[in-house]
Every structure is written in C-alpha cells, then in structure tokens.
Scaffold this active site. Structure first.
Site, PDB file in Angstrom:
ATOM      1  N   LYS A 150      19.688  24.974  44.522  1.00 13.35           N
ATOM      2  CA  LYS A 150      18.818  24.419  43.281  1.00 13.35           C
ATOM      3  C   LYS A 150      18.209  22.932  44.088  1.00 13.35           C
ATOM      4  O   LYS A 150      18.916  22.147  43.965  1.00 13.35           O
ATOM      5  CB  LYS A 150      19.513  24.317  42.078  1.00 13.35           C
ATOM      6  CG  LYS A 150      18.251  23.889  40.940  1.00 13.35           C
ATOM      7  CD  LYS A 150      18.058  22.519  40.800  1.00 13.35           C
ATOM      8  CE  LYS A 150      17.251  22.123  39.926  1.00 13.35           C
ATOM      9  NZ  LYS A 150      16.714  20.455  39.999  1.00 13.35           N
ATOM     10  N   GLY A 207      25.905  14.569  41.374  1.00 11.65           N
ATOM     11  CA  GLY A 207      24.873  13.968  40.630  1.00 11.65           C
ATOM     12  C   GLY A 207      25.535  13.244  39.666  1.00 11.65           C
ATOM     13  O   GLY A 207      26.534  12.512  39.807  1.00 11.65           O
ATOM     14  N   SER A 208      24.448  12.942  38.409  1.00 11.46           N
ATOM     15  CA  SER A 208      25.119  12.147  37.416  1.00 11.46           C
ATOM     16  C   SER A 208      26.005  12.616  36.350  1.00 11.46           C
ATOM     17  O   SER A 208      26.290  13.970  36.425  1.00 11.46           O
ATOM     18  CB  SER A 208      23.725  11.873  36.549  1.00 11.46           C
ATOM     19  OG  SER A 208      23.316  12.938  35.818  1.00 11.46           O
ATOM     20  N   GLY A 212      25.742  16.453  35.180  1.00  9.44           N
ATOM     21  CA  GLY A 212      27.089  17.254  35.469  1.00  9.44           C
ATOM     22  C   GLY A 212      27.768  17.750  34.542  1.00  9.44           C
ATOM     23  O   GLY A 212      28.137  19.094  34.653  1.00  9.44           O
ATOM     24  N   GLU A 231      30.802  16.549  41.241  1.00 10.75           N
ATOM     25  CA  GLU A 231      31.157  15.123  41.709  1.00 10.75           C
ATOM     26  C   GLU A 231      30.205  14.284  40.851  1.00 10.75           C
ATOM     27  O   GLU A 231      29.028  14.399  41.154  1.00 10.75           O
ATOM     28  CB  GLU A 231      30.889  14.929  43.019  1.00 10.75           C
ATOM     29  CG  GLU A 231      31.631  13.703  43.687  1.00 10.75           C
ATOM     30  CD  GLU A 231      30.838  13.090  44.652  1.00 10.75           C
ATOM     31  OE1 GLU A 231      30.534  14.019  45.710  1.00 10.75           O
ATOM     32  OE2 GLU A 231      30.388  12.097  44.817  1.00 10.75           O
ATOM     33  N   CYS A 268      27.782   7.423  46.320  1.00  9.61           N
ATOM     34  CA  CYS A 268      28.836   7.622  45.262  1.00  9.61           C
ATOM     35  C   CYS A 268      30.049   6.698  45.453  1.00  9.61           C
ATOM     36  O   CYS A 268      30.922   6.611  44.720  1.00  9.61           O
ATOM     37  CB  CYS A 268      29.084   9.086  45.244  1.00  9.61           C
ATOM     38  SG  CYS A 268      29.120   9.708  46.876  1.00  9.61           S
ATOM     39  N   GLU A 357      29.670   3.090  35.825  1.00 11.60           N
ATOM     40  CA  GLU A 357      28.884   3.167  37.044  1.00 11.60           C
ATOM     41  C   GLU A 357      27.296   2.577  36.905  1.00 11.60           C
ATOM     42  O   GLU A 357      26.772   3.137  36.021  1.00 11.60           O
ATOM     43  CB  GLU A 357      28.928   4.673  37.635  1.00 11.60           C
ATOM     44  CG  GLU A 357      28.327   4.551  39.087  1.00 11.60           C
ATOM     45  CD  GLU A 357      28.246   6.056  39.695  1.00 11.60           C
ATOM     46  OE1 GLU A 357      28.351   6.031  40.669  1.00 11.60           O
ATOM     47  OE2 GLU A 357      28.146   7.040  38.947  1.00 11.60           O
TER      48      GLU A 357
HETATM   49  P1  NAP Z   1      20.946  14.304  38.232  1.00  9.63           P
HETATM   50  O1  NAP Z   1      20.018  13.603  37.214  1.00  9.63           O
HETATM   51  O2  NAP Z   1      22.391  14.467  37.498  1.00  9.63           O
HETATM   52  O3  NAP Z   1      20.620  15.529  38.919  1.00  9.63           O
HETATM   53  C1  NAP Z   1      21.349  16.177  39.731  1.00  9.63           C
HETATM   54  C2  NAP Z   1      20.711  17.708  39.642  1.00  9.63           C
HETATM   55  O4  NAP Z   1      21.044  18.242  38.396  1.00  9.63           O
HETATM   56  C3  NAP Z   1      19.251  17.756  39.770  1.00  9.63           C
HETATM   57  O5  NAP Z   1      19.040  19.001  40.304  1.00  9.63           O
HETATM   58  C4  NAP Z   1      18.866  17.898  38.307  1.00  9.63           C
HETATM   59  O6  NAP Z   1      17.562  18.310  38.132  1.00  9.63           O
HETATM   60  C5  NAP Z   1      20.017  18.426  37.597  1.00  9.63           C
HETATM   61  N1  NAP Z   1      20.020  18.134  36.168  1.00  9.63           N
HETATM   62  C6  NAP Z   1      20.399  16.961  35.721  1.00  9.63           C
HETATM   63  N2  NAP Z   1      20.626  17.150  34.484  1.00  9.63           N
HETATM   64  C7  NAP Z   1      20.519  18.350  33.942  1.00  9.63           C
HETATM   65  C8  NAP Z   1      20.608  18.935  32.792  1.00  9.63           C
HETATM   66  N3  NAP Z   1      21.041  18.546  31.769  1.00  9.63           N
HETATM   67  N4  NAP Z   1      20.584  20.177  32.843  1.00  9.63           N
HETATM   68  C9  NAP Z   1      20.413  20.807  34.106  1.00  9.63           C
HETATM   69  N5  NAP Z   1      20.165  20.430  35.076  1.00  9.63           N
HETATM   70  C10 NAP Z   1      20.215  19.088  35.204  1.00  9.63           C
HETATM   71  O7  NAP Z   1      21.376  13.237  39.285  1.00  9.63           O
HETATM   72  P2  NAP Z   1      20.702  12.529  40.344  1.00  9.63           P
HETATM   73  O8  NAP Z   1      18.856  12.830  39.882  1.00  9.63           O
HETATM   74  O9  NAP Z   1      20.934  12.505  41.755  1.00  9.63           O
HETATM   75  O10 NAP Z   1      20.355  10.739  40.070  1.00  9.63           O
HETATM   76  C11 NAP Z   1      20.687  10.229  38.790  1.00  9.63           C
HETATM   77  C12 NAP Z   1      21.774   9.409  38.613  1.00  9.63           C
HETATM   78  O11 NAP Z   1      23.086  10.336  39.082  1.00  9.63           O
HETATM   79  C13 NAP Z   1      21.949   8.475  39.372  1.00  9.63           C
HETATM   80  O12 NAP Z   1      21.326   7.355  38.790  1.00  9.63           O
HETATM   81  C14 NAP Z   1      23.572   8.044  39.497  1.00  9.63           C
HETATM   82  O13 NAP Z   1      24.030   7.411  38.157  1.00  9.63           O
HETATM   83  C15 NAP Z   1      24.123   9.319  39.585  1.00  9.63           C
HETATM   84  N6  NAP Z   1      24.354   9.919  40.911  1.00  9.63           N
HETATM   85  C16 NAP Z   1      25.532  10.064  41.067  1.00  9.63           C
HETATM   86  C17 NAP Z   1      26.118  10.351  42.365  1.00  9.63           C
HETATM   87  C18 NAP Z   1      27.289  10.680  42.793  1.00  9.63           C
HETATM   88  O14 NAP Z   1      27.726  10.847  44.117  1.00  9.63           O
HETATM   89  N7  NAP Z   1      28.217  10.987  41.997  1.00  9.63           N
HETATM   90  C19 NAP Z   1      25.199  10.672  43.385  1.00  9.63           C
HETATM   91  C20 NAP Z   1      23.786  10.773  42.950  1.00  9.63           C
HETATM   92  C21 NAP Z   1      23.496  10.276  41.701  1.00  9.63           C
HETATM   93  P3  NAP Z   1      16.133  17.576  38.507  1.00  9.63           P
HETATM   94  O15 NAP Z   1      15.930  17.974  40.072  1.00  9.63           O
HETATM   95  O16 NAP Z   1      15.259  18.353  37.826  1.00  9.63           O
HETATM   96  O17 NAP Z   1      16.400  16.404  38.198  1.00  9.63           O
END
Ligand code: NAP
Length: 474
Positions: A150, A207-208, A212, A231, A268, A357
C-alpha cells in the site's frame, strides 16, 4: 466484486498476489536470491532518476536519498545471502528415542512454512528503505511470501516508478508479476479493507500510533485474525551521567543536536528525551545543547500533516505548566525551527502528555534528582526502539540499575553514539515493547526480520519422501 473502484483495485491486486503464494512458498533458494539480487541491481541502475523523483516528492535531498538507495540495495542483497545460506529453509531434527515418554519420543522435525500474502504499508520517512522494495518487502520475499504494497500518499509517483522497475525484473527473470502488487491512492477505508482481505495472511506497517492501532485493530477483528507487525512510535531516551559530560559535554552536545535535527527529526529513532542527574556538568551540557541546537536550520517536513502534528506536539509542550522552553525558537527556515524543553522528572512521570512522541526536531530534557528517579523515568516511558547510555563504562551499582531499566523498555541499548542510523545486520533489533512494536519479539530491520513471515510446523514421524527437501516441502 465490490462496486467501489478502490476496493476493486485491492481485490485485483490481492487476488493476483495470492495466486503466486504457493509457487513462491516452495521456490528454491536460487530463484529467490536471484530475484532479491536482481531488484537490488535494478534499483541501483535507476538511482539517478529515482532519487530526483524522490526529492521532488519528499524534499529529503539527493545526498540522503542516494544513501537510502544504497542501503535498500544492500539489504536486498543481504536477504539474498540469508536465503542462499538456507535461513528460511532451516529445520531442526530431533531423532526418535525408543521407550516410554517423557524420555521416549517419535522423530520430530521442525520446519518453517511461509505465512502467505503480506500487506505492506510503506513508511513516509524512508521512501526507499521502508517503501516498495524496502526491508519489509525484502524480508517477506526472502521468507517466501508475496507482497501487496500500500503506497504512502507522501511519495506516490516514486512508489509507482519503483514498482514498475520491480515488474521489469520479474518479467526478465520469468517470474509471475503477482509476486509484488501495488495499491495506490487508497483511502483509509480501503487500507482497512486491504488488511481485512481474506487472502492477506500478515501485515507489516511503519507509521503513526493512531494509524497503526486502527489497522492493528482491523487485523485482529477479522473473522480470522492475522499477525500485524507494526512499528508505531518511540521517544528514544538518552541518559548521560555527569562524569562523561564533565569530560566531553560540549562535543557531545553538538553531536546530539545533529541527531535531533537530522532529517528534520523525522526518524523513528530520533532522541526525544535526555535524562540528566543533578550537577554543574549537567547544567553546562544543557547550555551547550541549547547553544548548538538553536541555530540549526532544517528542511521542510515530509507532509503538511506531519508539520501539523509537529506544531501540535510543540504547542502541547508550550502549554504544559511544567515544561520550560530552553531557548526562544529561531524563525523557521524551510522547515520548523528546532525546539528544546526542560521538565522535572516527577512532572515527566506524572504527565503522560510530556512523554508523547513529537515527530520532528524537538527534545525534552528531564532533570532527575537521583539514580532511583532515572529508573522511575525509564519505567514511566512506554516501549521504545532505543535507549542510549552515555558514561556507563564502569560497572558500578548506578550503571547496573539504569542499564537494567533501559533493557526493560528498549529494543536496542546503545553505550555511546546517537540512536539515529540503524545498521542492517543479523544482530540488529528494531522493535521494542508496545507501542515501539506491536510484536516486541520481532524486528523490522536486520536479517531476523524474515522470521516474522515464517510459521513453524513440526513433522512427526514423517515419511522419507517429505524429507527430501524439508524446508520447502517441494
Ligand atoms: P501514518 O499517518 O500512520 O500513515 C502510515 C500509513 O497508514 C499510510 O499509508 C496511511 O495512509 C495509513 N493510515 C494511517 N491512518 C490510517 C487509518 N486510520 N486507517 C487506514 N490506514 C491508515 O504515518 P505517516 O503518514 O508516515 O506519518 C504521520 C505520523 O506518523 C508522524 O507525524 C509520526 O508521528 C509518525 N511516524 C512514526 C514513524 C515511526 O517509525 N514510528 C515513522 C513515520 C511516521 P495515507 O497514505 O493515506 O496517509
């Protein structure tokens, strides 16, 4: 077939991938490793145009992105070596022992069965190393599982370009196109549909916490729940003892400031919490850190949503009565100005918001009154990918107790250096207790990552024909 075109796209991709699952699960080490090596070579061959495209979409800069291509190719080749060395095909053979149990037993051979099609959610912050051909895809393919990616909405064109290159490799090697699928432009609902698709056998996610946990719930609410390797977040505490700060505080402050702002803090493993004991050396270190951090310029964050998340996290710290800003933030450059706050350990322990975080160039200095309080601070922290210990060369009682506390909350404990930068090796551990990882016994970086996608099967008194190639049953 659903009427929604996004769901139709997912159905088509998953069905194509699922059709290759048996072929890939029983594929030989030669075929599997050749694919991984071919993918590494193709990435490198297209590095210039891929890096340019990635830079347009992420603004991470050509230097950093070229390094990421090198790392991605390196780990694809590393997994190829693991495959050639027989790791996914390994078996344990316990010969039969005559006599009554418990000493007497049948012959048992423990082998691995690939889980099946994996849904992989690309990370925003590693457009190569945790995206279409990143560590999750490489480890799943090495384990014998085909993958549906995805793509992340932060780099859709790059994802398509890398996917097209991968399809070229599959074609050139005479392998089915369905070994790798791509779902792009998917809504949140469509992402959930992918996780709940009956043909999906496991999910990998970076991701978030919010995204997650939503997808983790979806994976667990299926009629047949599947493993979800997520993660989700980490604040990466760093504990510095006064002696090392007295010796080398200024240089260490400058190194730490570089780590906090590296990649605009979008790692991260970014060090978000610095825990200090009382004393002049700690006070001076805080001054050095503030001085080193304040003037550093950052680049723009990956997405507007991330910038919003950073501003929200900083505002939360600014509004917390117990958090003191350590300097007046400079004007934003292309990205947000770095931020540094200070809190007392008790406030940090009592207020969960101070422990959240803040993804971006921001850190919180926690002032502990004693070693016992450092341990309480570490116990208050949720699971974290890393804990960094500075000044722990001597094995005294304080060092031992903080080290114990660090091991309980972290996946990786560093005795020096900074946590940003994760080596891809066999011993690497990139995970940790919840929410660093939804499966703390696994890693998403390093060669042990392929074990996530294998399920053990014990063969009891198996006939000879099943043992000609017990690893693959082929
Ligand atoms: P994210 O918002 O969690 O998105 C990651 C993936 O999951 C994307 O493909 C997103 O779709 C999808 N997604 C998010 N929420 C969803 C939901 N409720 N239902 C279904 N799919 C969902 O993470 P991000 O865009 O990478 O970054 C946003 C935040 O994540 C950052 O500000 C940070 O806090 C955190 N982050 C953490 C890490 C880590 O390693 N722990 C790494 C990167 C980011 P879309 O593509 O449509 O958004």
């Amino acid at each position: 077939m659903p009427v929604d075109p996004q769901l139709q796209q997912i159905d088509l991709a998953v069905i194509a991938v699922a059709a290759t699952a048996e072929f890939w699960a029983t594929s030989s080490a030669t075929v599997r490793s050749a694919l991984l090596e071919g993918l590494a070579q193709a990435l490198e061959a297209h590095q210039i145009e891929l890096v340019a495209l990635a830079d347009e979409e992420t603004r991470l800069g050509a230097g950093r992105l070229s390094g990421e291509v090198a790392r991605t190719a390196f780990q694809l080749r590393g997994f190829a070596t693991e495959v050639r060395n027989g790791v996914p095909y390994a078996s344990v053979d316990d010969p039969a022992i005559a006599g009554a149990p418990p000493a007497g037993r049948p012959r048992l051979i423990r082998v691995n069965e690939p889980l099946g099609p994996v849904a992989m959610f690309s990370a925003s912050n590693f457009p190569f190393a945790f995206s279409v051909l990143g560590g999750d895809t490489a480890s799943a393919l090495a384990a014998g599982c085909p993958v549906v990616v995805k793509s992340h909405s932060g780099h859709p064109r790059l994802s398509q370009a890398v996917f097209d290159i991968a399809q070229g490799v599959l074609k050139a090697q005479g392998l089915p196109a369905g070994l790798l699928g791509l779902v792009s432009g998917a809504s949140r609902a469509a992402g959930t549909y992918l996780v709940q698709h009956p043909h999906i056998a496991a999910v990998a996610f970076t991701g978030s916490f919010g995204g997650g946990t939503a997808l983790w719930r979806a994976a667990n609410e299926r009629p047949v729940p599947v493993p979800f390797f997520g993660e989700l977040g980490s604040i990466n505490p760093l504990i510095a003892l006064p002696d090392i700060l007295a010796r080398d505080g200024q240089a260490l402050a400058s190194i730490l400031a570089g780590s906090i702002t590296m990649g605009c803090g979008q790692f991260c493993t970014s060090p978000g919490v610095i825990v200090l004991l009382p004393g002049e050396a700690s006070d001076r270190f805080v001054d050095h850190l503030a001085t080193a951090l304040q003037p550093l310029a950052t680049h723009a964050m990956l997405t507007p949503a991330m910038r919003q998340g950073f501003d929200h996290g900083v505002a939360q710290l600014e509004q917390a009565a117990q958090a003191r800003p350590l300097f007046q933030a400079a004007a934003d450059t292309r990205g947000p100005a770095p931020r540094l706050f200070e809190v007392d350990a008790q406030a940090f322990i009592d207020n969960a918001h101070l422990r959240e975080e803040v993804f971006g160039p921001c850190a919180v200095v926690v002032r502990a009154a004693s070693v016992a309080q450092v341990n309480q601070v570490l116990s208050a922290i949720d699971g974290t990918l890393t804990a960094t210990l500075w000044g722990f060369e001597q094995a005294d009682e304080s060092a031992r107790s903080i080290y114990r506390s660090a091991r309980k909350v972290a996946g990786r404990v560093l005795f020096g250096g900074v946590p940003t930068g994760v080596a891809v090796t066999a011993a690497q551990q990139h995970g940790g207790p919840w929410p660093a990882s939804t499966q703390p016994q696994t890693t998403s970086v390093g060669y042990a990552a392929l074990q996530r996608f294998l399920r053990p099967v014990a063969l009891q008194d198996a006939p000879a024909w099943t043992l000609e190639n017990p690893g693959t049953c082929a």
